[in-house]
Design a protein around this motif. Sequence first.
Motif, short mmCIF file in Angstrom:
data_model
loop_
_atom_site.label_atom_id
_atom_site.label_comp_id
_atom_site.label_asym_id
_atom_site.label_seq_id
_atom_site.Cartn_x
_atom_site.Cartn_y
_atom_site.Cartn_z
N ALA A 113 0.85 -1.19 0.00
CA ALA A 113 0.00 0.00 0.00
C ALA A 113 0.89 1.24 0.00
CB ALA A 113 -0.88 -0.01 1.24
N ALA A 114 0.28 2.38 -0.35
CA ALA A 114 1.06 3.61 -0.48
C ALA A 114 1.69 4.04 0.84
CB ALA A 114 0.16 4.73 -1.01
N ASP A 115 1.10 3.61 1.97
CA ASP A 115 1.67 4.05 3.25
C ASP A 115 2.66 3.04 3.84
OD1 ASP A 115 -0.07 2.07 3.88
OD2 ASP A 115 -1.09 3.17 5.50
N ALA A 116 3.02 2.02 3.07
CA ALA A 116 3.98 1.02 3.57
C ALA A 116 5.37 1.66 3.66
CB ALA A 116 4.03 -0.18 2.63
N ARG A 117 6.11 1.25 4.70
CA ARG A 117 7.49 1.74 4.84
C ARG A 117 8.44 0.65 4.34
NH1 ARG A 117 8.61 5.91 8.44
NH2 ARG A 117 10.57 4.92 8.97
N VAL A 118 9.38 1.06 3.49
CA VAL A 118 10.31 0.10 2.89
C VAL A 118 11.74 0.55 3.15
CG1 VAL A 118 11.10 -0.90 0.70
CG2 VAL A 118 8.66 -0.62 1.12
N LEU A 119 12.59 -0.40 3.53
CA LEU A 119 13.99 -0.09 3.86
C LEU A 119 14.95 -0.83 2.94
CD1 LEU A 119 16.13 1.06 5.98
CD2 LEU A 119 15.97 -1.20 7.07
N ASP A 120 15.93 -0.12 2.39
CA ASP A 120 17.05 -0.78 1.72
C ASP A 120 18.19 -0.78 2.75
OD1 ASP A 120 19.24 -1.64 0.32
OD2 ASP A 120 18.96 -0.32 -1.40
N ALA A 121 18.48 -1.95 3.33
CA ALA A 121 19.48 -2.05 4.40
C ALA A 121 20.87 -2.21 3.76
CB ALA A 121 19.15 -3.23 5.30
N GLY A 122 21.66 -1.14 3.83
CA GLY A 122 22.95 -1.10 3.13
C GLY A 122 22.70 -0.59 1.73
N CYS A 123 22.34 0.71 1.62
CA CYS A 123 21.78 1.18 0.33
C CYS A 123 22.85 1.64 -0.66
CB CYS A 123 20.75 2.28 0.55
SG CYS A 123 21.43 3.82 1.17
N GLY A 124 24.13 1.64 -0.26
CA GLY A 124 25.20 1.99 -1.20
C GLY A 124 24.96 3.34 -1.84
N LEU A 125 25.02 3.36 -3.16
CA LEU A 125 24.83 4.61 -3.90
C LEU A 125 23.37 4.86 -4.25
CD1 LEU A 125 27.83 4.82 -6.36
CD2 LEU A 125 27.12 6.55 -4.72
N GLY A 126 22.49 3.96 -3.78
CA GLY A 126 21.06 4.20 -3.96
C GLY A 126 20.43 3.45 -5.14
N ASP A 127 21.18 2.53 -5.76
CA ASP A 127 20.59 1.83 -6.92
C ASP A 127 19.39 0.96 -6.53
OD1 ASP A 127 22.64 2.15 -9.42
OD2 ASP A 127 23.63 2.27 -7.47
N GLY A 128 19.47 0.34 -5.35
CA GLY A 128 18.34 -0.46 -4.87
C GLY A 128 17.13 0.44 -4.63
N LEU A 129 17.38 1.62 -4.06
CA LEU A 129 16.28 2.57 -3.81
C LEU A 129 15.66 3.03 -5.13
CD1 LEU A 129 17.88 4.74 -0.97
CD2 LEU A 129 15.94 3.17 -0.74
N VAL A 130 16.51 3.27 -6.11
CA VAL A 130 16.01 3.71 -7.43
C VAL A 130 15.09 2.63 -8.01
CG1 VAL A 130 16.70 4.18 -9.82
CG2 VAL A 130 17.95 5.24 -7.93
N GLU A 131 15.51 1.39 -7.88
CA GLU A 131 14.72 0.29 -8.43
C GLU A 131 13.42 0.10 -7.63
OE1 GLU A 131 14.87 -1.10 -11.17
OE2 GLU A 131 13.90 -3.05 -11.01
N ARG A 190 9.90 -1.40 12.01
CA ARG A 190 9.12 -0.24 11.53
C ARG A 190 8.83 -0.36 10.03
NH1 ARG A 190 11.81 4.93 12.27
NH2 ARG A 190 9.72 5.75 12.10
N TYR A 191 9.39 -1.39 9.38
CA TYR A 191 9.28 -1.47 7.92
C TYR A 191 8.44 -2.68 7.51
CZ TYR A 191 12.84 1.98 8.40
OH TYR A 191 13.50 3.13 8.76
N GLN A 192 7.66 -2.47 6.49
CA GLN A 192 6.84 -3.58 5.99
C GLN A 192 7.64 -4.43 5.01
OE1 GLN A 192 3.02 -2.30 4.72
NE2 GLN A 192 2.44 -4.36 4.07
N MET A 193 8.66 -3.80 4.41
CA MET A 193 9.55 -4.58 3.54
C MET A 193 10.98 -4.12 3.81
SD MET A 193 9.83 -4.74 -0.62
CE MET A 193 8.39 -5.78 -0.87
N VAL A 194 11.86 -5.12 3.98
CA VAL A 194 13.29 -4.80 4.07
C VAL A 194 13.97 -5.49 2.89
CG1 VAL A 194 15.44 -5.09 5.38
CG2 VAL A 194 13.31 -4.47 6.56
#
Length: 255
Positions: free
Chosen positions: A119-137, A183-187
């Motif tokens: 859902a739009a209000d879900a919190r998602v964490l990239d644990a060890g996000c480096g330069l942010g490529d996982g976040l971008v994806e 605190r995150y619905q997806m890690v």
Amino acid sequence: MILRLLLWWPLPALLSWAFAWALFAGLRAMGAAPLVALLFAAAAGAGLALFHAARWRRLIVALGFPLSLLAAGGLPAWLWLLPLVLLAFAYPRRTWGDAPLFPTPAQALAELPAIAPLAADARVLDAGCGLGDGLVELHRVYPQLAQLVGIEWSRLLAPLARWRCRPWAEVLRGDMWALDWGRYQMVYVFQRPESMPRVWAKARAEMREKDSWLVSLDFEIEGQIPAASWQLPGGHSVWVYRPAAQAVSVSADMG
Ligand SMILES: C[S@@+](CC[C@H](N)C(=O)[O-])C[C@H]1O[C@@H](n2cnc3c(N)ncnc32)[C@H](O)[C@@H]1O
């Protein structure tokens, strides 16, 4: 014991660079032209790089000598240590124990929303996000998410990821093991096989919401049956687990 010590990264890189420098200085002392000495020493460095399996280590070992020679041109000789200092800053020792910087490839998570809708209000964490490529994806496949968070230990990479992913993700500088994953619905993790038991233990302890998801690129959790997994082109694979709902397990949870 001594061999193990010598293999303790980044010592192999330092020793390879020192060897290339010694070769360069030796050839020069024997009267070799600068270019000839440079070519031999750089080739020796490149040869030593081939002993390393990881691409990033190969690059560091191979490029150390020529780059330091470039940097030291007309400057004090100790400046050849500069790349190592920069490396230590970008990539502090503790993160080497978890995972080196490899970015999530584009399209790697394209299938994920069909398996793990959020859902739009879900919190998602990239644990060890480096330069942010996982976040971008993650942002690409879940554009509706308002709370996308990355955490990165490196003092150099974290601000770069923060800058790259603004304003749609928040990037924290810190230790992913110290953060509460509950605190995150997806890690999402892209770490190393050795880190996966710890990832699983942490997810099981903290991610207690029934509909939470743990997603790992490339590395499965030994002994746990994933809710879904699939192969990607280029040898990558995605592993999806349900830490709170996971009923079936092969080993650890049986007892
Ligand atoms: C393989 S890279 C993945 C980067 C990013 N998640 C992606 O998929 O593009 C792993 C990252 O985890 C970071 N890392 C390793 N241990 C960490 C820790 N304890 N806390 C925070 N970040 C860590 C490393 O610095 C590295 O940037």
